[in-house]
Design a protein around this motif. Structure first.
Motif, PDB file in Angstrom:
ATOM      1  N   ASP A   1      -4.393   4.401 -13.431  1.00 21.45           N
ATOM      2  CA  ASP A   1      -4.201   2.986 -13.146  1.00 21.45           C
ATOM      3  C   ASP A   1      -3.641   2.800 -11.729  1.00 21.45           C
ATOM      4  O   ASP A   1      -4.092   1.927 -10.981  1.00 21.45           O
ATOM      5  N   ALA A   2      -2.673   3.642 -11.348  1.00 24.56           N
ATOM      6  CA  ALA A   2      -2.086   3.577 -10.002  1.00 24.56           C
ATOM      7  C   ALA A   2      -3.140   3.898  -8.941  1.00 24.56           C
ATOM      8  O   ALA A   2      -3.156   3.297  -7.856  1.00 24.56           O
ATOM      9  N   ASP A   3      -4.018   4.858  -9.253  1.00 20.77           N
ATOM     10  CA  ASP A   3      -5.100   5.236  -8.349  1.00 20.77           C
ATOM     11  C   ASP A   3      -6.039   4.046  -8.116  1.00 20.77           C
ATOM     12  O   ASP A   3      -6.357   3.683  -6.971  1.00 20.77           O
ATOM     13  N   THR A   4      -6.462   3.412  -9.219  1.00 15.92           N
ATOM     14  CA  THR A   4      -7.339   2.239  -9.127  1.00 15.92           C
ATOM     15  C   THR A   4      -6.680   1.137  -8.305  1.00 15.92           C
ATOM     16  O   THR A   4      -7.312   0.545  -7.423  1.00 15.92           O
ATOM     17  N   LYS A   5      -5.394   0.876  -8.578  1.00 16.85           N
ATOM     18  CA  LYS A   5      -4.673  -0.192  -7.877  1.00 16.85           C
ATOM     19  C   LYS A   5      -4.578   0.104  -6.371  1.00 16.85           C
ATOM     20  O   LYS A   5      -4.626  -0.810  -5.548  1.00 16.85           O
ATOM     21  N   PHE A   6      -4.416   1.394  -6.004  1.00 14.90           N
ATOM     22  CA  PHE A   6      -4.374   1.795  -4.594  1.00 14.90           C
ATOM     23  C   PHE A   6      -5.673   1.398  -3.892  1.00 14.90           C
ATOM     24  O   PHE A   6      -5.661   0.758  -2.832  1.00 14.90           O
ATOM     25  N   HIS A   7      -6.809   1.733  -4.510  1.00 12.56           N
ATOM     26  CA  HIS A   7      -8.106   1.403  -3.893  1.00 12.56           C
ATOM     27  C   HIS A   7      -8.344  -0.117  -3.880  1.00 12.56           C
ATOM     28  O   HIS A   7      -8.948  -0.643  -2.943  1.00 12.56           O
TER      29      HIS A   7
ATOM     30  N   LEU B   1       0.834  -1.205   0.000  1.00 14.26           N
ATOM     31  CA  LEU B   1       0.000   0.000   0.000  1.00 14.26           C
ATOM     32  C   LEU B   1       0.870   1.257   0.000  1.00 14.26           C
ATOM     33  O   LEU B   1       0.595   2.220  -0.745  1.00 14.26           O
ATOM     34  N   LEU B   2       1.946   1.239   0.799  1.00 13.50           N
ATOM     35  CA  LEU B   2       2.900   2.359   0.836  1.00 13.50           C
ATOM     36  C   LEU B   2       3.536   2.558  -0.541  1.00 13.50           C
ATOM     37  O   LEU B   2       3.666   3.688  -1.014  1.00 13.50           O
TER      38      LEU B   2
ATOM     39  N   ILE C   1      -4.744   8.062   4.303  1.00 10.81           N
ATOM     40  CA  ILE C   1      -5.406   6.750   4.365  1.00 10.81           C
ATOM     41  C   ILE C   1      -4.367   5.654   4.627  1.00 10.81           C
ATOM     42  O   ILE C   1      -4.545   4.793   5.496  1.00 10.81           O
ATOM     43  N   THR C   2      -3.250   5.725   3.877  1.00 17.05           N
ATOM     44  CA  THR C   2      -2.185   4.721   4.010  1.00 17.05           C
ATOM     45  C   THR C   2      -1.625   4.710   5.438  1.00 17.05           C
ATOM     46  O   THR C   2      -1.489   3.652   6.063  1.00 17.05           O
TER      47      THR C   2
END
Lengths: 237, 237
Positions: free
Chosen positions: A151-157, A132-133, A202-203
């Motif tokens: 794509d990075a945003d989607t993967k974070f969620h 997550l970090l 959030i992280t």
């Protein structure tokens, strides 16, 4: 059998095809096959499942359509990496893509994701927190470099859904977040900078097992998006 | 073209088929066709879309697999009543069906449905309330008669999603509620009686536009189910 149907009829033997598709699924599950695993060849499969090669082919086509199998030219039939999650699972193809749909999608995320962040803070393992970090840093550096970060945003969620330990959410969240990006692109630079800070909040909350902090940070993050959509140029609607 | 591929190759012209399927979807959307509407015949369609009949047939098969079209023997091709919502949208085929999955599903419902009930109390029309009252009575009378009430139960929760006015939820809730019933059957008579009372409380709150009442009643209802699952015989797990 089926003598009253012509061979080119598109709907010939539909129940035979469905039955064979279900048999194939049971076969795959019984061997605990994973994505990338190769199925036996056509001759072996048709003999094992006791069906004709033409019925087998129709059944395989159906499972390719359901994203359960992939057929690779000259190589064979494999378990798909899409894990049976279909194209357009929410049936959005037949909804008008407008501001109302974008708002409806963000409202669903606001209902779900603060709870998911709270569950993630309770259940995340050390490895899941490290990932997550990494995704949070990637998201920030892509934005700062002016590159595509969706794509990075989607993967974070999606990673937060994984951290929650809820198997249904692991499949559901990618469906909802990819739908969101179909209908919207955010170009405002201030908004992007703010979203970096929210991702970090959030992280950090998840990694220190602060479930109320994670829940509130996620709610604030999504609410900022909602507010952005509300005040966005109305040409999209 | 495609001369290097044999006609029986299952994956022949995959991009041609996909392109034609997308063209067909655009065609359907452009005419604003609704479920039950009939498509032009094969000759007309292949001429309009400028594709061969065999490619058209493959594309139609793909859209049948995606629950967008239905082919009726000797009659023609129609827009499916399933509105493009696929079989197993959450990819649950490849998750183990056990108590953990049932709990994960109910947790997702607890995240979503109290919010939906609140939105329903604010947005429901008079007609939508009448339908909700009818479904609530139907659910109660089926339970009292000792008959199968699961379909009525699912329809009750789907109607609340309709009342909310959120188009994404209208498609999402049927997916989640039907998945719940795949893995669980509740046979306890006291529990059934209690659920009648909860359905009435939720219905009354929505009909009197009491959003906090609707939200709390839904939370209490789903939490009772969650509690029931937790204390259920562990043979399922």
């Amino acid at each position: 059998m089926d003598s009253q149907k012509t061979p080119i009829d598109m709907n010939s033997k539909p129940s035979r095809t469905n039955e064979t598709a279900e048999k194939l699924i049971s076969f795959i599950l019984s061997l605990n096959m994973k994505e990338g695993d190769r199925l036996p060849n056509e001759a072996e499969l048709s003999s094992m499942l006791k069906v004709s090669r033409s019925t087998l082919r129709e059944a395989i086509k159906q499972l390719v359509g359901r994203n359960i199998l992939d057929v690779k030219q000259g190589s064979g039939t494999y378990i798909s990496s899409k894990r049976g999650i279909p194209v357009d699972p929410l049936g959005l193809t037949f909804l008008a893509h407008n501001k109302k749909l974008a708002m409806d999608l963000i409202d669903v995320r606001i209902m779900l994701e603060p709870h998911i962040a709270a569950a993630a803070a309770i259940h995340a393992t050390e490895e899941e927190c490290q990932e997550l970090l990494r995704l949070s840093s990637l998201h920030a550096s892509l934005i700062c470099a002016g590159e595509d970060y969706q794509d990075a945003d989607t993967k974070f969620h999606e990673q937060i859904a994984k951290c929650s330990g809820n198997a249904v959410l692991v499949n559901l969240i990618p469906i909802i977040s990819s739908s969101v990006y179909v209908s919207t692109t955010i170009s405002d630079m201030d908004f992007r900078q703010t979203s970096i800070r929210y991702h970090q909040m959030i992280t950090e909350a998840i990694c220190r097992k602060d479930f109320l902090g994670a829940q509130n940070a996620m709610l604030a993050h999504l609410n900022a998006s909602r507010d952005y959509f509300i005040h966005m140029d109305d040409t999209v609607s």
